[in-house]
Design a protein around this motif. Structure first.
Motif, PDB file in Angstrom:
ATOM      1  N   ARG A   1     131.280  14.704  10.276  1.00  0.00           N
ATOM      2  CA  ARG A   1     132.608  15.322  10.335  1.00  0.00           C
ATOM      3  C   ARG A   1     133.652  14.380   9.741  1.00  0.00           C
ATOM      4  N   VAL A   2     134.690  14.967   9.180  1.00  0.00           N
ATOM      5  CA  VAL A   2     135.769  14.167   8.591  1.00  0.00           C
ATOM      6  C   VAL A   2     136.511  13.457   9.718  1.00  0.00           C
ATOM      7  N   GLN A   3     136.733  12.171   9.519  1.00  0.00           N
ATOM      8  CA  GLN A   3     137.297  11.325  10.577  1.00  0.00           C
ATOM      9  C   GLN A   3     138.752  10.964  10.258  1.00  0.00           C
ATOM     10  N   CYS A   4     139.571  10.923  11.298  1.00  0.00           N
ATOM     11  CA  CYS A   4     140.936  10.418  11.129  1.00  0.00           C
ATOM     12  C   CYS A   4     140.845   8.903  10.937  1.00  0.00           C
ATOM     13  N   PRO A   5     141.423   8.359   9.854  1.00  0.00           N
ATOM     14  CA  PRO A   5     141.303   6.919   9.608  1.00  0.00           C
ATOM     15  C   PRO A   5     142.068   6.059  10.614  1.00  0.00           C
ATOM     16  N   ARG A   6     142.991   6.676  11.366  1.00  0.00           N
ATOM     17  CA  ARG A   6     143.814   5.905  12.298  1.00  0.00           C
ATOM     18  C   ARG A   6     143.183   5.819  13.689  1.00  0.00           C
ATOM     19  N   CYS A   7     142.918   6.964  14.299  1.00  0.00           N
ATOM     20  CA  CYS A   7     142.358   6.936  15.656  1.00  0.00           C
ATOM     21  C   CYS A   7     140.827   6.983  15.653  1.00  0.00           C
ATOM     22  N   LEU A   8     140.226   7.197  14.473  1.00  0.00           N
ATOM     23  CA  LEU A   8     138.772   7.240  14.277  1.00  0.00           C
ATOM     24  C   LEU A   8     138.094   8.414  14.985  1.00  0.00           C
ATOM     25  N   ARG A   9     138.877   9.395  15.392  1.00  0.00           N
ATOM     26  CA  ARG A   9     138.320  10.614  15.968  1.00  0.00           C
ATOM     27  C   ARG A   9     138.092  11.636  14.863  1.00  0.00           C
ATOM     28  N   PRO A  10     137.207  12.628  15.079  1.00  0.00           N
ATOM     29  CA  PRO A  10     137.086  13.705  14.090  1.00  0.00           C
ATOM     30  C   PRO A  10     138.459  14.352  13.875  1.00  0.00           C
ATOM     31  N   LYS A  11     138.764  14.716  12.638  1.00  0.00           N
ATOM     32  CA  LYS A  11     140.107  15.249  12.341  1.00  0.00           C
ATOM     33  C   LYS A  11     140.435  16.469  13.189  1.00  0.00           C
ATOM     34  N   THR A  12     139.396  17.216  13.566  1.00  0.00           N
ATOM     35  CA  THR A  12     139.628  18.403  14.415  1.00  0.00           C
ATOM     36  C   THR A  12     140.055  18.011  15.829  1.00  0.00           C
ATOM     37  N   HIS A  13     139.790  16.765  16.204  1.00  0.00           N
ATOM     38  CA  HIS A  13     140.158  16.283  17.539  1.00  0.00           C
ATOM     39  C   HIS A  13     141.024  15.027  17.449  1.00  0.00           C
ATOM     40  N   CYS A  14     141.839  14.942  16.408  1.00  0.00           N
ATOM     41  CA  CYS A  14     142.699  13.772  16.200  1.00  0.00           C
ATOM     42  C   CYS A  14     143.664  13.594  17.377  1.00  0.00           C
ATOM     43  N   LEU A  15     143.766  12.349  17.838  1.00  0.00           N
ATOM     44  CA  LEU A  15     144.618  12.043  18.994  1.00  0.00           C
ATOM     45  C   LEU A  15     145.982  11.488  18.602  1.00  0.00           C
ATOM     46  N   CYS A  16     146.200  11.276  17.306  1.00  0.00           N
ATOM     47  CA  CYS A  16     147.421  10.597  16.864  1.00  0.00           C
ATOM     48  C   CYS A  16     148.719  11.220  17.382  1.00  0.00           C
ATOM     49  N   PRO A  17     148.832  12.564  17.446  1.00  0.00           N
ATOM     50  CA  PRO A  17     150.084  13.138  17.957  1.00  0.00           C
ATOM     51  C   PRO A  17     150.392  12.734  19.406  1.00  0.00           C
ATOM     52  N   LEU A  18     149.359  12.334  20.159  1.00  0.00           N
ATOM     53  CA  LEU A  18     149.559  11.966  21.572  1.00  0.00           C
ATOM     54  C   LEU A  18     149.785  10.465  21.766  1.00  0.00           C
ATOM     55  N   ILE A  19     149.552   9.678  20.713  1.00  0.00           N
ATOM     56  CA  ILE A  19     149.648   8.221  20.853  1.00  0.00           C
ATOM     57  C   ILE A  19     151.109   7.789  20.728  1.00  0.00           C
ATOM     58  N   PRO A  20     151.650   7.137  21.763  1.00  0.00           N
ATOM     59  CA  PRO A  20     153.059   6.720  21.710  1.00  0.00           C
ATOM     60  C   PRO A  20     153.226   5.446  20.879  1.00  0.00           C
ATOM     61  N   ARG A  21     154.462   5.008  20.717  1.00  0.00           N
ATOM     62  CA  ARG A  21     154.741   3.697  20.117  1.00  0.00           C
ATOM     63  C   ARG A  21     155.660   2.985  21.096  1.00  0.00           C
ATOM     64  N   LEU A  22     155.067   2.213  21.988  1.00  0.00           N
ATOM     65  CA  LEU A  22     155.833   1.596  23.073  1.00  0.00           C
ATOM     66  C   LEU A  22     156.093   0.114  22.796  1.00  0.00           C
ATOM     67  N   ASP A  23     157.280  -0.315  23.152  1.00  0.00           N
ATOM     68  CA  ASP A  23     157.609  -1.737  23.085  1.00  0.00           C
ATOM     69  C   ASP A  23     157.231  -2.403  24.399  1.00  0.00           C
ATOM     70  N   SER A  24     156.809  -3.650  24.320  1.00  0.00           N
ATOM     71  CA  SER A  24     156.523  -4.411  25.538  1.00  0.00           C
ATOM     72  C   SER A  24     156.948  -5.854  25.321  1.00  0.00           C
ATOM     73  N   ARG A  25     157.391  -6.449  26.395  1.00  0.00           N
ATOM     74  CA  ARG A  25     157.747  -7.869  26.335  1.00  0.00           C
ATOM     75  C   ARG A  25     156.477  -8.719  26.216  1.00  0.00           C
ATOM     76  N   THR A  26     155.423  -8.246  26.862  1.00  0.00           N
ATOM     77  CA  THR A  26     154.114  -8.907  26.832  1.00  0.00           C
ATOM     78  C   THR A  26     153.439  -8.630  25.496  1.00  0.00           C
ATOM     79  N   ARG A  27     152.766  -9.648  24.952  1.00  0.00           N
ATOM     80  CA  ARG A  27     151.955  -9.431  23.758  1.00  0.00           C
ATOM     81  C   ARG A  27     150.508  -9.241  24.200  1.00  0.00           C
ATOM     82  N   ILE A  28     149.829  -8.238  23.627  1.00  0.00           N
ATOM     83  CA  ILE A  28     148.445  -7.945  23.972  1.00  0.00           C
ATOM     84  C   ILE A  28     147.546  -8.292  22.783  1.00  0.00           C
ATOM     85  N   LEU A  29     146.556  -9.137  23.040  1.00  0.00           N
ATOM     86  CA  LEU A  29     145.553  -9.458  22.028  1.00  0.00           C
ATOM     87  C   LEU A  29     144.216  -8.921  22.517  1.00  0.00           C
ATOM     88  N   LEU A  30     143.704  -7.891  21.823  1.00  0.00           N
ATOM     89  CA  LEU A  30     142.432  -7.274  22.195  1.00  0.00           C
ATOM     90  C   LEU A  30     141.327  -7.836  21.315  1.00  0.00           C
TER      91      LEU A  30
END
Length: 202
Positions: A3-32
């Motif tokens: 299936r065609v994949q969304c390059p951002r969230c890596l989900r199938p384009k039919t189930h893309c999660l990008c519209p639900l992903i927020p852009r939040l600021d935080s004072r803490t820096r997160i390194l995953l």
């Protein structure tokens, strides 16, 4: 045929999660620091966390040669979010103007893989450790948690940020995670879900 994949969230384009992903600021820096085995996992929640936080970075690997540079983040004090007997429970930042926020390093993988990351990266294992408050319950209804307080990576990050930066809410980070779980339950069918994962199931 794949299936065609969304390059951002890596989900199938039919189930893309990008519209639900927020852009939040935080004072803490997160390194995953993500073990490679997690990249193609259906619930790649570390990626959701990294996409939803402006002050976050996701790096995939087993040995992180540039770890000294990553941890030397001016204005932040590095802490590893991982259990240990001497780990300090996270607490809200004080109102002191000179208090440095945390660079919160979060290993992403199964417990075994996360421990391997620490073993392969002694600098990581040597960091002072912090833990979450006990008693949190995971919203991941598709898998029995290995123990009390066992959370997915995105849930652990949300709880950590809610503690550190109270009263700021980071709940919007969980919206794509919950949609992902709802989608998987829908795909397996309610009857199969109830039979395998329903209330009272061991």
């Amino acid at each position: 045929m794949s299936r065609v994949q969304c390059p951002r969230c890596l989900r199938p384009k039919t189930h893309c999660l990008c519209p639900l992903i927020p852009r939040l600021d935080s004072r803490t820096r997160i390194l995953l620091l993500q073990h490679p085995s997690e990249v193609n996992h259906a619930l790649n929640t570390a990626r959701l966390a990294a996409l939803g936080l402006n002050n976050a970075e996701l790096i995939v690997g087993e040995v992180f040669d540039d770890l000294p540079k990553l941890l030397n983040c001016p204005g932040y004090q590095a802490r590893l979010l991982f259990p240990a007997e001497d780990a300090q429970p996270l607490q809200a930042y004080s109102s002191a103007p000179d208090e440095q926020p945390l660079l919160l390093v979060v290993p992403d993988g199964t417990w075994r893989k996360a421990r391997k990351l620490l073993h392969l990266n002694p600098l990581l294992a040597a960091l002072p450790r912090v833990t979450l408050a006990a008693g949190a319950v995971s919203r991941y209804r598709l898998r029995k948690a290995p123990g009390p307080g066992a959370l997915s990576t995105v849930e652990a990050i949300v709880q950590a940020l809610q503690t550190l930066e109270a009263p700021t809410s980071f709940e919007p980070l969980l919206k794509p995670f919950e949609a992902l779980i709802d989608g998987q339950i829908e795909a397996m069918g309610e009857e199969v879900f109830q039979r395998n994962h329903g209330e009272g199931k061991a």
